[in-house]
Design a protein around this motif. Sequence first.
Motif, short mmCIF file in Angstrom:
data_model
loop_
_atom_site.label_atom_id
_atom_site.label_comp_id
_atom_site.label_asym_id
_atom_site.label_seq_id
_atom_site.Cartn_x
_atom_site.Cartn_y
_atom_site.Cartn_z
N LYS A 148 0.83 -1.21 0.00
CA LYS A 148 0.00 0.00 0.00
C LYS A 148 0.87 1.26 0.00
CE LYS A 148 -3.49 0.87 2.40
NZ LYS A 148 -4.24 1.19 3.61
N GLU A 149 0.35 2.32 -0.62
CA GLU A 149 1.07 3.59 -0.61
C GLU A 149 0.95 4.28 0.75
OE1 GLU A 149 -0.12 6.10 -3.82
OE2 GLU A 149 0.42 4.63 -5.37
N THR A 150 -0.18 4.13 1.40
CA THR A 150 -0.39 4.76 2.71
C THR A 150 0.06 3.83 3.83
OG1 THR A 150 -2.66 3.93 2.70
CG2 THR A 150 -2.31 6.18 1.93
N PRO A 151 0.52 4.39 4.95
CA PRO A 151 0.97 3.54 6.07
C PRO A 151 -0.18 2.69 6.63
CG PRO A 151 1.62 5.84 6.39
CD PRO A 151 0.66 5.82 5.26
N ALA A 152 0.16 1.52 7.13
CA ALA A 152 -0.84 0.61 7.69
C ALA A 152 -1.55 1.26 8.89
CB ALA A 152 -0.18 -0.69 8.12
N LEU A 153 -2.82 0.96 9.02
CA LEU A 153 -3.61 1.44 10.16
C LEU A 153 -4.49 0.28 10.64
CD1 LEU A 153 -4.54 3.73 12.05
CD2 LEU A 153 -6.21 4.37 10.30
N PHE A 154 -4.19 -0.21 11.83
CA PHE A 154 -4.95 -1.31 12.41
C PHE A 154 -5.63 -0.89 13.70
CE2 PHE A 154 -1.74 -3.67 9.91
CZ PHE A 154 -2.59 -4.47 9.16
N LEU A 155 -6.62 -1.68 14.07
CA LEU A 155 -7.36 -1.44 15.30
C LEU A 155 -7.42 -2.74 16.09
CD1 LEU A 155 -8.97 0.90 16.59
CD2 LEU A 155 -10.97 0.10 15.33
N LEU A 156 -7.03 -2.69 17.38
CA LEU A 156 -7.13 -3.86 18.25
C LEU A 156 -8.16 -3.56 19.33
CD1 LEU A 156 -3.87 -3.51 17.45
CD2 LEU A 156 -3.73 -5.62 18.76
N LEU A 157 -9.04 -4.50 19.61
CA LEU A 157 -10.07 -4.33 20.62
C LEU A 157 -9.82 -5.32 21.75
CD1 LEU A 157 -13.18 -3.96 18.27
CD2 LEU A 157 -11.64 -2.17 19.13
N ASP A 158 -9.48 -4.79 22.93
CA ASP A 158 -9.14 -5.63 24.08
C ASP A 158 -10.36 -5.89 24.94
OD1 ASP A 158 -7.77 -7.00 26.06
OD2 ASP A 158 -7.13 -5.16 27.10
N GLN A 159 -11.02 -7.02 24.68
CA GLN A 159 -12.15 -7.48 25.49
C GLN A 159 -13.38 -6.59 25.39
OE1 GLN A 159 -11.79 -10.61 27.60
NE2 GLN A 159 -10.34 -10.63 25.92
N LEU A 160 -13.55 -5.88 24.29
CA LEU A 160 -14.77 -5.12 24.05
C LEU A 160 -15.94 -6.10 24.02
CD1 LEU A 160 -15.39 -2.01 23.04
CD2 LEU A 160 -15.94 -3.20 20.92
N SER A 161 -17.01 -5.82 24.76
CA SER A 161 -18.05 -6.83 24.92
C SER A 161 -19.42 -6.45 24.35
CB SER A 161 -18.22 -7.18 26.41
OG SER A 161 -18.57 -6.02 27.15
N ASP A 162 -19.66 -5.17 24.09
CA ASP A 162 -20.97 -4.73 23.62
C ASP A 162 -21.04 -4.81 22.09
OD1 ASP A 162 -22.85 -2.37 22.62
OD2 ASP A 162 -23.55 -2.95 24.60
N VAL A 163 -22.01 -5.56 21.57
CA VAL A 163 -22.07 -5.77 20.12
C VAL A 163 -22.38 -4.48 19.36
CG1 VAL A 163 -22.64 -8.22 20.28
CG2 VAL A 163 -24.48 -6.52 20.25
N ARG A 164 -23.14 -3.57 19.98
CA ARG A 164 -23.47 -2.32 19.28
C ARG A 164 -22.27 -1.38 19.26
NH1 ARG A 164 -28.14 -4.05 21.66
NH2 ARG A 164 -29.95 -4.20 20.27
N ASN A 165 -21.51 -1.34 20.34
CA ASN A 165 -20.25 -0.58 20.32
C ASN A 165 -19.33 -1.14 19.25
OD1 ASN A 165 -20.64 1.43 22.25
ND2 ASN A 165 -19.92 0.15 23.94
N PHE A 166 -19.27 -2.46 19.18
CA PHE A 166 -18.43 -3.13 18.19
C PHE A 166 -18.87 -2.72 16.77
CE2 PHE A 166 -16.90 -7.59 16.64
CZ PHE A 166 -15.77 -7.01 16.07
N GLY A 167 -20.17 -2.75 16.53
CA GLY A 167 -20.69 -2.38 15.22
C GLY A 167 -20.38 -0.94 14.87
N ALA A 168 -20.53 -0.03 15.84
CA ALA A 168 -20.24 1.39 15.60
C ALA A 168 -18.77 1.59 15.29
CB ALA A 168 -20.65 2.21 16.83
N ILE A 169 -17.90 0.86 15.99
CA ILE A 169 -16.46 0.95 15.74
C ILE A 169 -16.11 0.44 14.35
CG2 ILE A 169 -14.25 -0.12 16.40
CD1 ILE A 169 -15.14 0.24 19.33
#
Length: 244
Positions: free
Chosen positions: A92-113
């Motif tokens: 990729k031309e742009t730098p990598a961007l990742f997201l790690l979720l440590d024990q997130l438990s709410d499915v709606r928060n997960f969906g919004a993220i």
Amino acid sequence: MQKETHIYGIRAIIEAIESENTIDKVFLQKGLKGDLYRELESLIRKNGINSSYVPIEKLNRLTKNNHQGAVANISPITFYSMEELIEKTENKETPALFLLLDQLSDVRNFGAIIRTAECTGVDGIIIQKKGAAPVTADTIKTSAGAAFKVPIAKVDHIKDAVFHLQASGIKVISATEKTENTIYDVNFKEPIAIIMGAEDRGISPSIIKASDYAAKLPLLGEIESLNVSVACAVFLYEAVRQRR
């Protein structure tokens, strides 16, 4: 939109696991006994599948069918490996961007993220196999379908993912109030992975310690924290701002 799928019955769930279907979680009836039931428990442990013991009333609500004391959720999406996520960013031309979720438990928060991740060009989301919010119909709905667009990987432990990313030249930043640094002190122009913590307890101290950076959002009011999906959006859009 694909809906969450339930499998019911001990033998059916055993066969699904042995056929390597992607199972998000298994609900087991409390106090149940028997050889087949113990075989299912053993398979769940061996494959690191998220599970919980629940009253029979919970299983009756999940399905009207004869569940025999076990109901499983099959994920509506296909999960990736860590290696696949990292490989996708190598050219990729742009730098990598990742997201790690440590024990997130709410499915709606997960969906919004997931929705925000798709809008901000996140290359992949990494969650833990056990204890993480499953990808359900509610997750898909809240994500506005973004769950089908953003690659998601499951790992045994978030800390292992941190080390794997660092070994691949990707800096890891913990979003935590347990630091004096703010997000405006961080260079988001390099390949980076942002860790967001659980709604109630944040990021595990050992994971913060393993990170390259820690940063917080400046809060000017009396409330001590933002909703995790809102905080995640602020972090991701700071990365977008710096990279433009």
